[in-house]
Design a protein around this motif. Structure first.
Motif, PDB file in Angstrom:
ATOM      1  N   VAL A   1       0.841  -1.162  -0.032  1.00 34.32           N
ATOM      2  CA  VAL A   1      -0.153   0.007   0.102  1.00 34.32           C
ATOM      3  C   VAL A   1       0.730   1.165   0.017  1.00 34.32           C
ATOM      4  CG1 VAL A   1      -1.763   1.233   1.382  1.00 34.32           C
ATOM      5  CG2 VAL A   1      -2.012  -1.207   1.277  1.00 34.32           C
ATOM      6  N   GLN A   2       0.498   2.003  -0.724  1.00 36.20           N
ATOM      7  CA  GLN A   2       1.249   3.385  -0.929  1.00 36.20           C
ATOM      8  C   GLN A   2       0.306   4.496  -0.966  1.00 36.20           C
ATOM      9  OE1 GLN A   2       3.963   3.094  -4.473  1.00 36.20           O
ATOM     10  NE2 GLN A   2       5.408   2.483  -3.106  1.00 36.20           N
ATOM     11  N   LEU A   3       0.972   5.734  -0.294  1.00 33.60           N
ATOM     12  CA  LEU A   3       0.303   6.954  -0.488  1.00 33.60           C
ATOM     13  C   LEU A   3       1.185   7.793  -1.351  1.00 33.60           C
ATOM     14  CD1 LEU A   3      -1.357   7.927   3.014  1.00 33.60           C
ATOM     15  CD2 LEU A   3      -2.765   7.212   1.001  1.00 33.60           C
ATOM     16  N   GLN A   4       0.585   8.885  -2.120  1.00 30.48           N
ATOM     17  CA  GLN A   4       1.157   9.632  -2.899  1.00 30.48           C
ATOM     18  C   GLN A   4       0.568  10.949  -3.052  1.00 30.48           C
ATOM     19  OE1 GLN A   4       4.610   9.083  -4.325  1.00 30.48           O
ATOM     20  NE2 GLN A   4       4.422  11.264  -4.463  1.00 30.48           N
ATOM     21  N   ALA A   5       1.449  12.166  -2.648  1.00 28.19           N
ATOM     22  CA  ALA A   5       0.832  13.546  -2.574  1.00 28.19           C
ATOM     23  C   ALA A   5       1.624  13.852  -3.878  1.00 28.19           C
ATOM     24  CB  ALA A   5       1.146  14.228  -1.329  1.00 28.19           C
ATOM     25  N   SER A   6       0.622  14.663  -4.336  1.00 28.74           N
ATOM     26  CA  SER A   6       1.063  15.573  -5.779  1.00 28.74           C
ATOM     27  C   SER A   6       0.383  16.803  -5.760  1.00 28.74           C
ATOM     28  CB  SER A   6       0.836  14.535  -6.947  1.00 28.74           C
ATOM     29  OG  SER A   6      -0.462  14.465  -6.843  1.00 28.74           O
ATOM     30  N   GLY A   7       0.774  17.513  -6.737  1.00 28.13           N
ATOM     31  CA  GLY A   7      -0.002  18.879  -6.863  1.00 28.13           C
ATOM     32  C   GLY A   7       0.727  20.116  -6.625  1.00 28.13           C
ATOM     33  N   GLY A   8       1.888  20.083  -5.830  1.00 30.48           N
ATOM     34  CA  GLY A   8       2.472  21.349  -5.185  1.00 30.48           C
ATOM     35  C   GLY A   8       3.151  21.819  -6.462  1.00 30.48           C
ATOM     36  N   GLY A   9       3.762  23.097  -5.877  1.00 32.00           N
ATOM     37  CA  GLY A   9       4.543  23.777  -7.063  1.00 32.00           C
ATOM     38  C   GLY A   9       4.662  25.487  -6.218  1.00 32.00           C
ATOM     39  N   LEU A  10       5.161  26.184  -7.393  1.00 29.13           N
ATOM     40  CA  LEU A  10       5.504  27.495  -6.787  1.00 29.13           C
ATOM     41  C   LEU A  10       4.389  28.420  -7.313  1.00 29.13           C
ATOM     42  CD1 LEU A  10       7.411  29.972  -6.188  1.00 29.13           C
ATOM     43  CD2 LEU A  10       8.243  29.980  -8.385  1.00 29.13           C
ATOM     44  N   VAL A  11       3.691  29.199  -6.364  1.00 31.54           N
ATOM     45  CA  VAL A  11       2.396  29.921  -6.575  1.00 31.54           C
ATOM     46  C   VAL A  11       2.700  31.337  -6.047  1.00 31.54           C
ATOM     47  CG1 VAL A  11       1.154  29.052  -4.612  1.00 31.54           C
ATOM     48  CG2 VAL A  11       0.009  29.887  -6.543  1.00 31.54           C
ATOM     49  N   GLN A  12       1.966  32.335  -6.656  1.00 29.83           N
ATOM     50  CA  GLN A  12       2.052  33.735  -6.074  1.00 29.83           C
ATOM     51  C   GLN A  12       1.221  33.823  -4.972  1.00 29.83           C
ATOM     52  OE1 GLN A  12       1.366  36.210  -9.370  1.00 29.83           O
ATOM     53  NE2 GLN A  12       3.703  36.366 -10.029  1.00 29.83           N
ATOM     54  N   PRO A  13       1.430  34.714  -3.996  1.00 31.51           N
ATOM     55  CA  PRO A  13       0.622  34.802  -2.840  1.00 31.51           C
ATOM     56  C   PRO A  13      -0.755  35.247  -3.530  1.00 31.51           C
ATOM     57  CG  PRO A  13       2.604  36.190  -2.563  1.00 31.51           C
ATOM     58  CD  PRO A  13       2.678  35.654  -3.939  1.00 31.51           C
ATOM     59  N   VAL A  91       6.133  21.535   3.000  1.00 36.47           N
ATOM     60  CA  VAL A  91       6.046  20.377   2.450  1.00 36.47           C
ATOM     61  C   VAL A  91       4.683  19.725   3.012  1.00 36.47           C
ATOM     62  CG1 VAL A  91       6.834  17.804   1.824  1.00 36.47           C
ATOM     63  CG2 VAL A  91       8.424  19.779   2.090  1.00 36.47           C
ATOM     64  N   TYR A  92       3.858  19.491   1.967  1.00 38.33           N
ATOM     65  CA  TYR A  92       2.585  19.123   2.461  1.00 38.33           C
ATOM     66  C   TYR A  92       2.478  17.583   2.445  1.00 38.33           C
ATOM     67  CZ  TYR A  92       0.557  23.895   2.602  1.00 38.33           C
ATOM     68  OH  TYR A  92       0.465  25.103   3.087  1.00 38.33           O
ATOM     69  N   HIS A  93       1.969  16.834   3.552  1.00 35.03           N
ATOM     70  CA  HIS A  93       1.837  15.233   3.289  1.00 35.03           C
ATOM     71  C   HIS A  93       0.417  14.935   3.815  1.00 35.03           C
ATOM     72  CE1 HIS A  93       6.319  15.031   4.237  1.00 35.03           C
ATOM     73  NE2 HIS A  93       6.452  16.023   4.764  1.00 35.03           N
ATOM     74  N   CYS A  94       0.210  13.929   3.180  1.00 35.44           N
ATOM     75  CA  CYS A  94      -1.100  13.271   3.459  1.00 35.44           C
ATOM     76  C   CYS A  94      -0.947  11.926   4.145  1.00 35.44           C
ATOM     77  CB  CYS A  94      -2.128  12.795   2.235  1.00 35.44           C
ATOM     78  SG  CYS A  94      -1.120  11.828   1.105  1.00 35.44           S
ATOM     79  N   ASN A  95      -1.903  11.711   5.256  1.00 37.31           N
ATOM     80  CA  ASN A  95      -1.727  10.627   5.899  1.00 37.31           C
ATOM     81  C   ASN A  95      -3.127   9.910   6.123  1.00 37.31           C
ATOM     82  OD1 ASN A  95      -2.855   9.927   9.156  1.00 37.31           O
ATOM     83  ND2 ASN A  95      -0.687   9.169   8.807  1.00 37.31           N
ATOM     84  N   ALA A  96      -3.139   8.545   6.202  1.00 41.27           N
ATOM     85  CA  ALA A  96      -4.515   7.800   5.948  1.00 41.27           C
ATOM     86  C   ALA A  96      -4.459   6.580   6.909  1.00 41.27           C
ATOM     87  CB  ALA A  96      -4.621   7.458   4.609  1.00 41.27           C
ATOM     88  N   GLU A  97      -5.678   6.230   7.540  1.00 48.50           N
ATOM     89  CA  GLU A  97      -5.913   4.856   8.299  1.00 48.50           C
ATOM     90  C   GLU A  97      -6.576   4.061   7.007  1.00 48.50           C
ATOM     91  OE1 GLU A  97      -7.011   3.859  12.354  1.00 48.50           O
ATOM     92  OE2 GLU A  97      -8.771   3.683  11.063  1.00 48.50           O
ATOM     93  N   ILE A  98      -5.615   3.248   6.695  1.00 46.90           N
ATOM     94  CA  ILE A  98      -6.154   2.242   5.546  1.00 46.90           C
ATOM     95  C   ILE A  98      -6.342   0.878   6.148  1.00 46.90           C
ATOM     96  CG2 ILE A  98      -5.474   1.032   3.264  1.00 46.90           C
ATOM     97  CD1 ILE A  98      -3.857   3.505   2.907  1.00 46.90           C
ATOM     98  N   ILE A  99      -7.803   0.395   5.632  1.00 49.98           N
ATOM     99  CA  ILE A  99      -8.129  -0.808   6.263  1.00 49.98           C
ATOM    100  C   ILE A  99      -7.603  -1.927   4.958  1.00 49.98           C
ATOM    101  CG2 ILE A  99     -10.169  -2.544   6.938  1.00 49.98           C
ATOM    102  CD1 ILE A  99     -11.595  -0.105   7.527  1.00 49.98           C
ATOM    103  N   TYR A 108      -0.647   5.093   7.461  1.00 46.64           N
ATOM    104  CA  TYR A 108       0.374   5.345   6.287  1.00 46.64           C
ATOM    105  C   TYR A 108       0.545   6.849   6.111  1.00 46.64           C
ATOM    106  CZ  TYR A 108      -0.292   0.650   5.125  1.00 46.64           C
ATOM    107  OH  TYR A 108      -0.339  -0.854   5.389  1.00 46.64           O
ATOM    108  N   TRP A 109       1.860   7.206   5.585  1.00 50.22           N
ATOM    109  CA  TRP A 109       2.034   8.390   5.179  1.00 50.22           C
ATOM    110  C   TRP A 109       2.389   8.563   3.972  1.00 50.22           C
ATOM    111  CZ3 TRP A 109       1.893  12.937   8.063  1.00 50.22           C
ATOM    112  CH2 TRP A 109       1.440  12.904   9.425  1.00 50.22           C
ATOM    113  N   GLY A 110       2.158   9.701   3.092  1.00 54.12           N
ATOM    114  CA  GLY A 110       2.611   9.547   1.788  1.00 54.12           C
ATOM    115  C   GLY A 110       3.886  10.542   1.717  1.00 54.12           C
ATOM    116  N   GLN A 111       4.814  10.393   0.561  1.00 55.29           N
ATOM    117  CA  GLN A 111       5.857  11.140   0.253  1.00 55.29           C
ATOM    118  C   GLN A 111       5.195  12.720   0.104  1.00 55.29           C
ATOM    119  OE1 GLN A 111       8.134   9.946  -3.052  1.00 55.29           O
ATOM    120  NE2 GLN A 111       9.630  11.562  -2.772  1.00 55.29           N
TER     121      GLN A 111
END
Length: 119
Positions: A1-13, A91-99, A108-111
């Protein structure tokens, strides 16, 4: 089982991003999923969470600016982050309780995915 976070980047205020957390593998179901962030030199901070039924909870620092949602059919959780400020840089991480099966579950923690707010 894997968690993968995505969608980050450089953004203006004042800009926005949509982060995604994807769970893959042999998954029976996913309970509560949370997003956390960690800025350089700071401790990891809770941002938001969503239960399997869709109940949400947010940190005071992001209420009204961030929105968490999920698609149970796709094993995906999203975090729409808006009205971004430089102090949201982290750095934004996701965490999940997975059955995994009716008798076994795990946490589980995602990168993480980097969000940088800068002009």
């Amino acid at each position: 089982v894997q968690l993968q976070a995505s969608g980050g980047g450089l953004v203006q205020p004042a800009g926005f991003l949509r982060l995604a957390c994807a769970a893959s593998g042999s998954i029976f179901a996913i309970n509560t999923v949370g997003w956390y962030r960690q800025a350089p030199g700071k401790q990891r901070e809770f941002i938001a969470e969503i239960t399997r039924g869709g109940t949400t909870n947010y940190a005071d620092s992001v209420k009204g600016r961030f929105t968490i949602s999920r698609d149970n059919a796709k094993n995906m959780v999203y975090l729409q982050i808006g009205s971004l400020k430089p102090e949201d840089t982290a750095v934004y991480h996701c965490n999940a309780e997975i059955i995994l099966n009716p008798f076994r579950k795990g946490n589980y923690w995602g990168q993480g995915t980097q969000v940088t707010v800068s002009s």
